[in-house]
Design an enzyme around this catalytic site. Structure first.
Site, PDB file in Angstrom:
ATOM      1  CE1 TYR A 182       9.107  -8.201   0.118  1.00 39.70           C
ATOM      2  CE2 TYR A 182      10.072  -6.562  -1.442  1.00 39.70           C
ATOM      3  CZ  TYR A 182      10.004  -7.940  -0.943  1.00 39.70           C
ATOM      4  OH  TYR A 182      10.587  -8.991  -1.516  1.00 39.70           O
ATOM      5  CE  LYS A 222      -4.474  -0.865   0.585  1.00 42.58           C
ATOM      6  NZ  LYS A 222      -5.289  -0.814  -0.657  1.00 42.58           N
ATOM      7  CG  LEU A 273       4.248   6.207   4.136  1.00 42.72           C
ATOM      8  CD1 LEU A 273       4.622   5.130   5.003  1.00 42.72           C
ATOM      9  CD2 LEU A 273       5.551   7.042   3.950  1.00 42.72           C
ATOM     10  CG  ASN A 287       8.531  -1.433  -6.438  1.00 38.67           C
ATOM     11  OD1 ASN A 287       8.406  -0.540  -7.248  1.00 38.67           O
ATOM     12  ND2 ASN A 287       8.180  -2.661  -6.102  1.00 38.67           N
ATOM     13  CE  LYS A 294      12.530  -9.348   1.160  1.00 38.63           C
ATOM     14  NZ  LYS A 294      12.653 -10.783   1.631  1.00 38.63           N
TER      15      LYS A 294
HETATM   16  P1  NAD Z   1       6.491 -17.110  -1.616  1.00 41.89           P
HETATM   17  O1  NAD Z   1       5.148 -16.256  -1.033  1.00 41.89           O
HETATM   18  O2  NAD Z   1       5.925 -17.796  -2.876  1.00 41.89           O
HETATM   19  O3  NAD Z   1       6.716 -18.053  -0.368  1.00 41.89           O
HETATM   20  C1  NAD Z   1       7.361 -17.289   0.943  1.00 41.89           C
HETATM   21  C2  NAD Z   1       7.162 -18.711   1.768  1.00 41.89           C
HETATM   22  O4  NAD Z   1       7.330 -17.933   3.096  1.00 41.89           O
HETATM   23  C3  NAD Z   1       5.696 -19.298   1.920  1.00 41.89           C
HETATM   24  O5  NAD Z   1       5.987 -20.583   1.884  1.00 41.89           O
HETATM   25  C4  NAD Z   1       5.125 -18.793   3.237  1.00 41.89           C
HETATM   26  O6  NAD Z   1       4.204 -19.579   3.973  1.00 41.89           O
HETATM   27  C5  NAD Z   1       6.401 -18.781   4.081  1.00 41.89           C
HETATM   28  N1  NAD Z   1       6.255 -17.722   5.351  1.00 41.89           N
HETATM   29  C6  NAD Z   1       5.411 -16.768   4.975  1.00 41.89           C
HETATM   30  N2  NAD Z   1       5.491 -16.152   6.523  1.00 41.89           N
HETATM   31  C7  NAD Z   1       6.222 -17.015   7.329  1.00 41.89           C
HETATM   32  C8  NAD Z   1       6.226 -17.351   8.846  1.00 41.89           C
HETATM   33  N3  NAD Z   1       5.840 -16.203   9.706  1.00 41.89           N
HETATM   34  N4  NAD Z   1       6.830 -18.200   9.134  1.00 41.89           N
HETATM   35  C9  NAD Z   1       7.365 -19.388   8.479  1.00 41.89           C
HETATM   36  N5  NAD Z   1       7.125 -19.111   7.052  1.00 41.89           N
HETATM   37  C10 NAD Z   1       6.491 -18.072   6.526  1.00 41.89           C
HETATM   38  O7  NAD Z   1       7.552 -15.976  -1.960  1.00 41.89           O
HETATM   39  P2  NAD Z   1       8.547 -16.116  -2.993  1.00 41.89           P
HETATM   40  O8  NAD Z   1       8.469 -15.255  -4.166  1.00 41.89           O
HETATM   41  O9  NAD Z   1       9.169 -17.562  -3.238  1.00 41.89           O
HETATM   42  O10 NAD Z   1       9.878 -15.386  -2.388  1.00 41.89           O
HETATM   43  C11 NAD Z   1      10.800 -15.978  -1.416  1.00 41.89           C
HETATM   44  C12 NAD Z   1      11.591 -14.707  -0.743  1.00 41.89           C
HETATM   45  O11 NAD Z   1      12.390 -13.967  -2.044  1.00 41.89           O
HETATM   46  C13 NAD Z   1      10.922 -13.810   0.020  1.00 41.89           C
HETATM   47  O12 NAD Z   1      11.709 -13.324   0.876  1.00 41.89           O
HETATM   48  C14 NAD Z   1      10.802 -12.640  -1.011  1.00 41.89           C
HETATM   49  O13 NAD Z   1      10.485 -11.338  -0.374  1.00 41.89           O
HETATM   50  C15 NAD Z   1      11.940 -12.714  -1.610  1.00 41.89           C
HETATM   51  N6  NAD Z   1      11.830 -11.831  -3.069  1.00 41.89           N
HETATM   52  C16 NAD Z   1      11.147 -12.526  -4.098  1.00 41.89           C
HETATM   53  C17 NAD Z   1      11.031 -11.780  -5.321  1.00 41.89           C
HETATM   54  C18 NAD Z   1      10.388 -12.498  -6.662  1.00 41.89           C
HETATM   55  O14 NAD Z   1      10.519 -11.960  -7.617  1.00 41.89           O
HETATM   56  N7  NAD Z   1       9.630 -13.434  -6.462  1.00 41.89           N
HETATM   57  C19 NAD Z   1      11.966 -10.922  -5.627  1.00 41.89           C
HETATM   58  C20 NAD Z   1      12.730 -10.218  -4.515  1.00 41.89           C
HETATM   59  C21 NAD Z   1      12.727 -10.970  -3.258  1.00 41.89           C
END
Ligand code: NAD
Length: 445
Positions: free
Chosen positions: A351, A292, A294, A345, A355
């Site tokens: 977020y 969302k 800010l 972003n 990060k």
């Molecule tokens: P995703 O939502 O598919 O997977 C995240 C997993 O974390 C899920 O299985 C979820 O159940 C688990 N999770 C969430 N809260 C939790 C908690 N409190 N305790 C335990 N497990 C928990 O996300 P993704 O796209 O696979 O992303 C994985 C990581 O990569 C994240 O940290 C995300 O911020 C980062 N990331 C992703 C992208 C992208 O393009 N997909 C880009 C930059 C960073």
């Protein structure tokens, strides 16, 4: 999740149309399969006068069975160009870079590699040398933007004495494992690196991957298991079925846990002490978004993102770095940041803050980890093809994919391979790094 545009431009017809109207034609990237050679063609090496890493570079190239050339040939196609620039101590001497690369840069093959090695500018004593070594960054980042056909460029700053710990980093950057990593600056410090089995570097190691039931976490678990680790796959109880499926497939085990729970650090420490007698690799992958702008950001969105993405990780690391924790000597702590945490972003103040905090955590804990014989590093993924990014509106999704030097999104395995390089016992000199896995996205520095 599929990139239809890339599929279209990989047909002869699609490629012709895209080229004619000036649109990008992303090259399908070469990715590693077990048994593949590290480099699949000749490697041309060069060095500035007085450089110090020749032996280390030759050692790695020999160990991976590369065909090494030291004289350029007009008709050659190179799998990699490797230049040792540690001898450059003044701006005038930078001309040696141009002299080596200009005649051969257009001969880098599809998914080829350019690697420049230097001395960390902050470790030099003379101003002229510091200036010249810092200049390497602009050079390499430009090479990354000029290279075509899926080729990448990297800068490795090796400390004095890092010769013996360079191998895992050079092997990773030369190989198809670094397919979506480009224009990165990696620092390798002085360390004793053990000899490892190149196919199974994590044999007999125990790893924890949070958020392992799907997406990037699932791929990290698979990749660490491929490298020989027993992987404990952690996720929230609601993801239990998917988690068990992943763990069974890779011969690992599960730990159902919400990482934000008050007792989570203690439960993790107890689990590894009791069931495995120790822990070697921790990957903090679990993460959430609650976007969302800010002005519309409520407490719940802010608090949940900071709690999952940052505070939980801080608390678990603190417990694992404490006296008497199950983290073994040579432990590896690995965070997952994001390019949002570097560039910011819209809609992601929570977020991006979380990060960027992960990057701060790496910087704060690197000296602490080093004193304990451990390392801490992070990856910062860019646009990765997952369910999360498939849900992004089409226009933004297309911009995310194309606005990078490789003109495409990465795959979860690209993040996983970078993490596997950090996790490798031979990466003992790699501490305090944040490497972007973003195909040199135009977002951020
Ligand atoms: P995703 O939502 O598919 O997977 C995240 C997993 O974390 C899920 O299985 C979820 O159940 C688990 N999770 C969430 N809260 C939790 C908690 N409190 N305790 C335990 N497990 C928990 O996300 P993704 O796209 O696979 O992303 C994985 C990581 O990569 C994240 O940290 C995300 O911020 C980062 N990331 C992703 C992208 C992208 O393009 N997909 C880009 C930059 C960073």
């Amino acid at each position: 999740m599929s990139d239809r545009y890339q599929q279209f431009t990989s047909t002869g017809f699609g490629r012709t149309i895209a080229k004619r109207i000036g649109l990008p034609t992303p090259t399908p990237l070469r990715r590693y399969r077990p048994g593949d050679p590290v480099v699949d063609g000749p490697v041309l090496t060069g060095a500035a006068a007085g450089s110090r890493l020749g032996e280390a570079i030759a050692g790695t190239l020999e160990a991976v069975g590369a065909e090494v050339r030291t004289e350029a040939a007009a008709d050659a196609r190179y799998a990699a160009l490797v230049f040792d620039a540690t001898g450059i101590t003044s701006s005038a001497q930078l001309a040696q870079l141009r002299a080596f690369f200009s005649p051969v840069i257009r001969q880098v093959g599809t998914c080829g590699r350019v690697i420049v090695l230097g001395t960390p500018p902050e470790e030099t004593t003379e101003a002229g040398e510091r200036v010249a070594q810092r200049a390497l960054e602009g050079f390499v980042r430009t090479v990354g933007k000029e290279l075509k056909r899926g080729a990448t460029a990297q800068l490795v700053y090796a400390s004095e004495g890092a010769e013996r710990s360079l191998d895992s980093t050079l092997s990773f950057l030369l190989s198809a494992k670094s397919a979506f990593v480009s224009a990165q600056v990696v620092r390798v410090g002085r360390a004793d690196a053990p000899q490892v089995d190149r196919e199974k570097p994590l044999r007999d190691k125990v790893a924890l991957v949070t958020g392992a039931s799907r997406g990037i976490g699932e791929s990290i678990a698979e990749t660490l298991a491929r490298d020989g680790a027993h992987v404990v796959c952690l996720d929230i109880p609601a993801q239990g079925a998917d988690l068990a499926e992943v763990a069974n497939r890779i011969g690992g085990s599960t730990l159902q846990l919400d990482i934000t729970a008050e007792d989570a650090p203690q439960r993790i420490a107890e689990h590894f002490a009791e069931r495995h007698g120790g822990l070697d690799v921790v990957v903090h992958n679990a993460g959430i978004t609650r976007d969302k702008t800010l002005g519309r950001m409520d407490d719940a969105r802010w608090d949940s993102v900071i709690a999952v993405n940052l505070t939980a990780q801080e608390r678990i690391n603190e417990a694992l770095l404490a006296e008497g924790s199950p983290l073994n000597d040579g432990g590896r702590l690995i965070g997952v940041a994001s390019i949002s945490g570097i560039a910011g972003n819209v809609g992601q103040a929570n977020y991006a803050a979380s990060k960027a905090g992960v990057i701060g955590l790496v910087q704060a804990l690197a000296p602490v980890a080093a004193r304990r014989g451990a390392t801490i590093n992070a990856v910062a993924p860019g646009f990765i093809e997952t369910k999360m990014t498939a849900a992004v509106p089409l226009f933004i999704r297309e911009a995310g994919r194309r606005m990078s030097s490789l003109s495409q999104g990465g795959l979860p395995v690209d993040v996983a391979e970078t993490i596997a390089w950090y996790a490798n016992p031979a990466s003992s000199g790699v501490n305090g790094n944040v490497v972007r896995v973003c195909g040199q996205s135009l977002l951020g520095a």
